[in-house]
Design an enzyme around this catalytic site. Sequence first.
Site, PDB file in Angstrom:
ATOM      1  N   LEU A  86       0.961  -1.200   0.047  1.00 56.24           N
ATOM      2  CA  LEU A  86      -0.383  -0.370   0.357  1.00 56.24           C
ATOM      3  C   LEU A  86       0.729   1.765  -0.102  1.00 56.24           C
ATOM      4  O   LEU A  86      -0.047   2.231  -0.092  1.00 56.24           O
ATOM      5  CB  LEU A  86      -1.389  -0.522   0.976  1.00 56.24           C
ATOM      6  N   ASN A 103       2.959  -4.730 -10.630  1.00 59.35           N
ATOM      7  CA  ASN A 103       1.705  -4.281  -9.237  1.00 59.35           C
ATOM      8  C   ASN A 103       0.682  -4.821  -9.616  1.00 59.35           C
ATOM      9  O   ASN A 103      -0.214  -4.903 -11.059  1.00 59.35           O
ATOM     10  CB  ASN A 103       1.769  -3.342  -9.317  1.00 59.35           C
ATOM     11  N   HIS A 105      -3.636  -4.228  -9.425  1.00 57.46           N
ATOM     12  CA  HIS A 105      -4.412  -3.654  -8.723  1.00 57.46           C
ATOM     13  C   HIS A 105      -5.769  -4.128  -9.124  1.00 57.46           C
ATOM     14  O   HIS A 105      -6.595  -4.958  -9.870  1.00 57.46           O
ATOM     15  CB  HIS A 105      -4.494  -2.022  -9.648  1.00 57.46           C
ATOM     16  N   GLU A 175      -7.933 -10.688  -9.312  1.00 54.25           N
ATOM     17  CA  GLU A 175      -6.401 -10.999  -8.783  1.00 54.25           C
ATOM     18  C   GLU A 175      -5.530 -12.304  -9.189  1.00 54.25           C
ATOM     19  O   GLU A 175      -4.237 -12.040  -9.465  1.00 54.25           O
ATOM     20  CB  GLU A 175      -5.838 -10.074  -8.146  1.00 54.25           C
TER      21      GLU A 175
HETATM   22  C1  GRF Z   1      -6.492  -6.893  -2.523  1.00 57.49           C
HETATM   23  O1  GRF Z   1      -7.320  -6.159  -3.846  1.00 57.49           O
HETATM   24  C2  GRF Z   1      -5.170  -6.379  -3.526  1.00 57.49           C
HETATM   25  O2  GRF Z   1      -5.450  -5.905  -4.235  1.00 57.49           O
HETATM   26  C3  GRF Z   1      -5.274  -5.143  -2.248  1.00 57.49           C
HETATM   27  O3  GRF Z   1      -5.527  -5.335  -1.447  1.00 57.49           O
HETATM   28  C4  GRF Z   1      -6.317  -6.512  -1.760  1.00 57.49           C
HETATM   29  C5  GRF Z   1      -5.824  -7.574  -0.321  1.00 57.49           C
HETATM   30  O4  GRF Z   1      -4.344  -8.305  -1.336  1.00 57.49           O
HETATM   31  N1  GRF Z   1      -3.775  -4.510  -2.868  1.00 57.49           N
HETATM   32  P1  GRF Z   1      -3.515  -9.658  -0.721  1.00 57.49           P
HETATM   33  O5  GRF Z   1      -5.014 -10.088   0.143  1.00 57.49           O
HETATM   34  O6  GRF Z   1      -2.738  -8.853   0.729  1.00 57.49           O
HETATM   35  O7  GRF Z   1      -2.917  -9.548  -1.783  1.00 57.49           O
END
Ligand code: GRF
Length: 202
Positions: A86, A103, A105, A175
Amino acid sequence: MSLFNLAVFISGSGSNLQAVIDATENGTIPNAKVALVISSREGVYGLERAEKHGINSMVIDRQNSERILKVLEDHTINGIILAGYLSMLPPDVVQAYSGKIINIHPALLPKFGGKGFYGIRVHQAVLESGDKHTGATVHVVDLEYDTGPSLIQSIVSVLPDDTAEALQKRVLVEEHKILVLAAKALVENRIDEMVKNPIILG
Ligand code: GRF
């Protein structure tokens, strides 16, 4: 043949990290391994996932580019994946691995991207917009938030009674799929080819 060493950057649960770990372990992404996990936050479940798989993991302040570069070099990292990370990567890290950082998203960039668009907020914004479709994007990381060239997208329909949580769940499945496909391209040095011919699923 030496393995392609991946570093995965996280800030949370690490379900995208888990998808990449599993893919490197089950042969979906051959000749590669997740050699390092860097988190911007303490105590996140993604760190436990790394530990369970014997992957070297650590928390590094997101602005500490010196330490990030040193650790990447110590682990002979060949490519970087931001998976629920983040923060912005420091510019000198982006430059040092230019073209080798991807990355994930949770939206169809360029829509619903950029500063402040992360996690559940993305899906709330999609619902408020009235858009009938959303999805996920893997893109090459450049020096801005979520602006690098798209590599692969997967389209997800917005259902009439969707909540942000329900939508997030369906997008997260996509994703994991597209991140593994893009990570395979990174390992096989096909990123430039993918930039020229980005993939759109669904
Ligand atoms: C996901 O939707 C990712 O795209 C966003 O954070 C969420 C959690 O991702 N940036 P993860 O389970 O920590 O991989």
